[in-house]
Motif scaffolding. Structure first.
Motif, PDB file in Angstrom:
ATOM      1  N   GLY A   1     -67.474  61.349  23.776  1.00  0.00           N
ATOM      2  CA  GLY A   1     -68.649  60.489  24.175  1.00  0.00           C
ATOM      3  C   GLY A   1     -68.234  59.082  24.710  1.00  0.00           C
ATOM      4  O   GLY A   1     -68.614  58.394  25.763  1.00  0.00           O
ATOM      5  N   TRP A   2     -67.327  58.660  23.763  1.00  0.00           N
ATOM      6  CA  TRP A   2     -66.928  57.076  24.124  1.00  0.00           C
ATOM      7  C   TRP A   2     -65.420  56.956  24.839  1.00  0.00           C
ATOM      8  O   TRP A   2     -65.530  56.260  25.729  1.00  0.00           O
ATOM      9  N   THR A   3     -64.696  57.744  24.408  1.00  0.00           N
ATOM     10  CA  THR A   3     -63.295  57.834  25.190  1.00  0.00           C
ATOM     11  C   THR A   3     -63.349  58.365  26.500  1.00  0.00           C
ATOM     12  O   THR A   3     -62.383  58.406  27.533  1.00  0.00           O
ATOM     13  N   GLY A   4     -64.385  59.293  26.819  1.00  0.00           N
ATOM     14  CA  GLY A   4     -64.478  60.145  27.994  1.00  0.00           C
ATOM     15  C   GLY A   4     -65.222  59.073  29.254  1.00  0.00           C
ATOM     16  O   GLY A   4     -65.161  59.492  30.392  1.00  0.00           O
ATOM     17  N   ARG A   5     -65.487  57.960  28.986  1.00  0.00           N
ATOM     18  CA  ARG A   5     -66.311  56.960  29.731  1.00  0.00           C
ATOM     19  C   ARG A   5     -64.909  56.805  30.967  1.00  0.00           C
ATOM     20  O   ARG A   5     -63.986  56.169  30.362  1.00  0.00           O
ATOM     21  N   PRO A   6     -65.377  56.406  32.221  1.00  0.00           N
ATOM     22  CA  PRO A   6     -64.362  55.604  32.931  1.00  0.00           C
ATOM     23  C   PRO A   6     -63.924  54.286  32.772  1.00  0.00           C
ATOM     24  O   PRO A   6     -62.663  54.101  32.963  1.00  0.00           O
ATOM     25  N   GLU A   7     -64.571  53.527  32.275  1.00  0.00           N
ATOM     26  CA  GLU A   7     -64.373  52.249  31.993  1.00  0.00           C
ATOM     27  C   GLU A   7     -63.374  52.228  30.696  1.00  0.00           C
ATOM     28  O   GLU A   7     -62.396  51.428  30.622  1.00  0.00           O
ATOM     29  N   PHE A   8     -63.569  53.285  29.780  1.00  0.00           N
ATOM     30  CA  PHE A   8     -62.530  53.203  28.636  1.00  0.00           C
ATOM     31  C   PHE A   8     -61.313  53.544  29.002  1.00  0.00           C
ATOM     32  O   PHE A   8     -60.240  53.236  28.545  1.00  0.00           O
ATOM     33  N   ARG A   9     -61.108  54.666  30.144  1.00  0.00           N
ATOM     34  CA  ARG A   9     -59.922  55.217  30.568  1.00  0.00           C
ATOM     35  C   ARG A   9     -58.865  53.993  31.308  1.00  0.00           C
ATOM     36  O   ARG A   9     -57.676  54.012  31.265  1.00  0.00           O
ATOM     37  N   GLN A  10     -59.722  53.092  31.926  1.00  0.00           N
ATOM     38  CA  GLN A  10     -59.182  52.103  32.591  1.00  0.00           C
ATOM     39  C   GLN A  10     -58.576  51.161  31.556  1.00  0.00           C
ATOM     40  O   GLN A  10     -57.476  50.396  32.100  1.00  0.00           O
ATOM     41  N   THR A  11     -59.183  50.680  30.665  1.00  0.00           N
ATOM     42  CA  THR A  11     -58.685  49.617  29.846  1.00  0.00           C
ATOM     43  C   THR A  11     -57.954  49.911  28.334  1.00  0.00           C
ATOM     44  O   THR A  11     -57.467  49.157  27.738  1.00  0.00           O
ATOM     45  N   SER A  12     -58.273  51.187  27.912  1.00  0.00           N
ATOM     46  CA  SER A  12     -57.433  51.643  26.815  1.00  0.00           C
ATOM     47  C   SER A  12     -56.487  52.977  27.000  1.00  0.00           C
ATOM     48  O   SER A  12     -56.756  53.920  26.086  1.00  0.00           O
ATOM     49  N   ALA A  13     -55.869  53.067  28.056  1.00  0.00           N
ATOM     50  CA  ALA A  13     -55.175  54.251  28.404  1.00  0.00           C
ATOM     51  C   ALA A  13     -54.041  54.127  27.498  1.00  0.00           C
ATOM     52  O   ALA A  13     -53.309  55.363  27.178  1.00  0.00           O
ATOM     53  N   GLN A  14     -53.543  53.029  26.686  1.00  0.00           N
ATOM     54  CA  GLN A  14     -52.205  53.163  26.142  1.00  0.00           C
ATOM     55  C   GLN A  14     -52.449  53.614  24.546  1.00  0.00           C
ATOM     56  O   GLN A  14     -51.788  53.860  23.621  1.00  0.00           O
ATOM     57  N   LEU A  15     -53.669  53.893  24.064  1.00  0.00           N
ATOM     58  CA  LEU A  15     -54.031  54.275  22.713  1.00  0.00           C
ATOM     59  C   LEU A  15     -53.547  55.673  22.495  1.00  0.00           C
ATOM     60  O   LEU A  15     -53.695  56.514  23.433  1.00  0.00           O
ATOM     61  N   THR A  16     -53.213  56.160  21.349  1.00  0.00           N
ATOM     62  CA  THR A  16     -52.778  57.573  21.165  1.00  0.00           C
ATOM     63  C   THR A  16     -54.154  58.653  20.883  1.00  0.00           C
ATOM     64  O   THR A  16     -55.040  57.989  20.650  1.00  0.00           O
ATOM     65  N   ASP A  17     -53.803  59.680  21.149  1.00  0.00           N
ATOM     66  CA  ASP A  17     -54.819  60.790  20.808  1.00  0.00           C
ATOM     67  C   ASP A  17     -55.607  60.506  19.435  1.00  0.00           C
ATOM     68  O   ASP A  17     -56.763  60.946  19.585  1.00  0.00           O
ATOM     69  N   ARG A  18     -54.954  60.181  18.397  1.00  0.00           N
ATOM     70  CA  ARG A  18     -55.469  59.958  17.203  1.00  0.00           C
ATOM     71  C   ARG A  18     -56.371  58.779  17.243  1.00  0.00           C
ATOM     72  O   ARG A  18     -57.618  59.158  16.509  1.00  0.00           O
ATOM     73  N   VAL A  19     -56.013  57.770  17.528  1.00  0.00           N
ATOM     74  CA  VAL A  19     -56.934  56.693  17.901  1.00  0.00           C
ATOM     75  C   VAL A  19     -58.171  57.011  18.695  1.00  0.00           C
ATOM     76  O   VAL A  19     -59.431  56.801  18.010  1.00  0.00           O
ATOM     77  N   LYS A  20     -58.026  57.685  19.626  1.00  0.00           N
ATOM     78  CA  LYS A  20     -59.206  57.887  20.578  1.00  0.00           C
ATOM     79  C   LYS A  20     -60.123  58.771  19.760  1.00  0.00           C
ATOM     80  O   LYS A  20     -61.440  58.809  19.971  1.00  0.00           O
ATOM     81  N   ASP A  21     -59.456  60.133  19.267  1.00  0.00           N
ATOM     82  CA  ASP A  21     -60.391  60.723  18.410  1.00  0.00           C
ATOM     83  C   ASP A  21     -61.081  60.158  17.311  1.00  0.00           C
ATOM     84  O   ASP A  21     -62.287  60.296  16.753  1.00  0.00           O
ATOM     85  N   LEU A  22     -60.440  59.013  16.463  1.00  0.00           N
ATOM     86  CA  LEU A  22     -61.059  58.344  15.655  1.00  0.00           C
ATOM     87  C   LEU A  22     -62.386  57.371  16.319  1.00  0.00           C
ATOM     88  O   LEU A  22     -63.421  57.611  15.763  1.00  0.00           O
ATOM     89  N   LEU A  23     -62.139  57.130  17.455  1.00  0.00           N
ATOM     90  CA  LEU A  23     -63.177  56.178  18.055  1.00  0.00           C
ATOM     91  C   LEU A  23     -64.509  56.979  18.372  1.00  0.00           C
ATOM     92  O   LEU A  23     -65.544  56.524  18.112  1.00  0.00           O
ATOM     93  N   ASP A  24     -64.169  58.394  18.639  1.00  0.00           N
ATOM     94  CA  ASP A  24     -65.183  59.015  19.220  1.00  0.00           C
ATOM     95  C   ASP A  24     -66.030  59.659  17.808  1.00  0.00           C
ATOM     96  O   ASP A  24     -67.209  59.686  18.027  1.00  0.00           O
ATOM     97  N   VAL A  25     -65.195  59.889  16.686  1.00  0.00           N
ATOM     98  CA  VAL A  25     -65.867  60.297  15.459  1.00  0.00           C
ATOM     99  C   VAL A  25     -66.663  59.091  15.095  1.00  0.00           C
ATOM    100  O   VAL A  25     -68.075  59.424  14.617  1.00  0.00           O
ATOM    101  N   ALA A  26     -66.220  57.906  15.126  1.00  0.00           N
ATOM    102  CA  ALA A  26     -66.928  56.898  14.658  1.00  0.00           C
ATOM    103  C   ALA A  26     -68.423  56.473  15.252  1.00  0.00           C
ATOM    104  O   ALA A  26     -69.278  56.265  14.761  1.00  0.00           O
TER     105      ALA A  26
END
Length: 219
Positions: A77-102
């Motif tokens: 829900g958090w990392t799937g937003r278009p604005e997130f993909r534009q600003t945080s594309a350099q983050l790893t899969d682990r970090v993206k999953d951590l943000l969604d779980v949080a």
């Protein structure tokens, strides 16, 4: 010309150091059949090993926490937003999953649906997560609710801004004044390490004040 007997043939094989020397057609067929079966089993074993997917440890912890929150692995829900993909594309899969779980954890605690709308964004104000830590440690908290413990490797992510927190901003979170600047020539990563080894100034001030108060009453 005399032919050697079966017993003499076996003695010759043993003298030459051979482990197994089939002499009859039946023995040879059985010998090649055993080799074929063993090779087939080894090939099947390697195929099963390569087909099994070994998940990293963070994925195991994430699945466990998602199951407790009743959130599927596909939910982003958090990392799937278009604005997130534009600003945080350099983050790893682990970090993206951590943000969604949080985010899922925060919304569940507040009784909100798993939809990052205006109400959810208001709930995520002053909500931070230390992306250097494992999801199993639940390294997130809200200012005034939970206190995050800084370490030398702490990297904070602000959901209100949707970006990482600058080391100088981390210093202000520890109570340093807004006009404080880093010493010239000191890299930011060194400043972050020093902040991780430091104590929050308000906490230190409270301890000193309490100690002075106790000492004054004893006098």
């Amino acid at each position: 010309m005399l032919k050697r007997g079966h017993g003499e043939h076996k003695k010759t094989c043993l003298k030459s150091g051979a482990r197994f020397c089939p002499s009859t057609v039946a023995e040879r067929c059985f010998f090649f059949f055993v080799i074929h079966v063993v090779l087939a089993q080894e090939k099947d074993k390697k195929k099963r090993c390569t087909s099994q997917v070994v998940h990293p440890q963070w994925r195991v912890h994430s699945d466990k926490l998602r199951n407790a929150l009743q959130v599927s692995r596909a939910w982003c829900g958090w990392t799937g937003r278009p604005e997130f993909r534009q600003t945080s594309a350099q983050l790893t899969d682990r970090v993206k999953d951590l943000l969604d779980v949080a985010v899922a954890w925060r919304l569940r605690k507040q009784g909100l649906p798993l939809w990052v709308g205006p109400e959810a964004q208001e709930c995520l104000k002053d909500f931070f997560v230390d992306v250097s830590q494992s999801v199993g440690r639940t390294p997130w908290g809200k200012c005034g609710d939970n206190v995050l413990c800084f370490t030398k490797s702490t990297v904070l992510y602000s959901f209100q801004r949707g970006s990482l927190v600058h080391p100088l901003e981390m210093a202000r979170m520890l109570g340093w004044p807004d006009n404080w600047e880093a010493p010239a020539g000191v890299p930011l990563n060194k400043i972050k390490e020093m902040l991780g080894n430091s104590v929050a100034l308000p906490s230190l001030g409270s301890v000193v004040w309490a100690w002075r108060l106790v000492q004054s009453r004893r006098m």
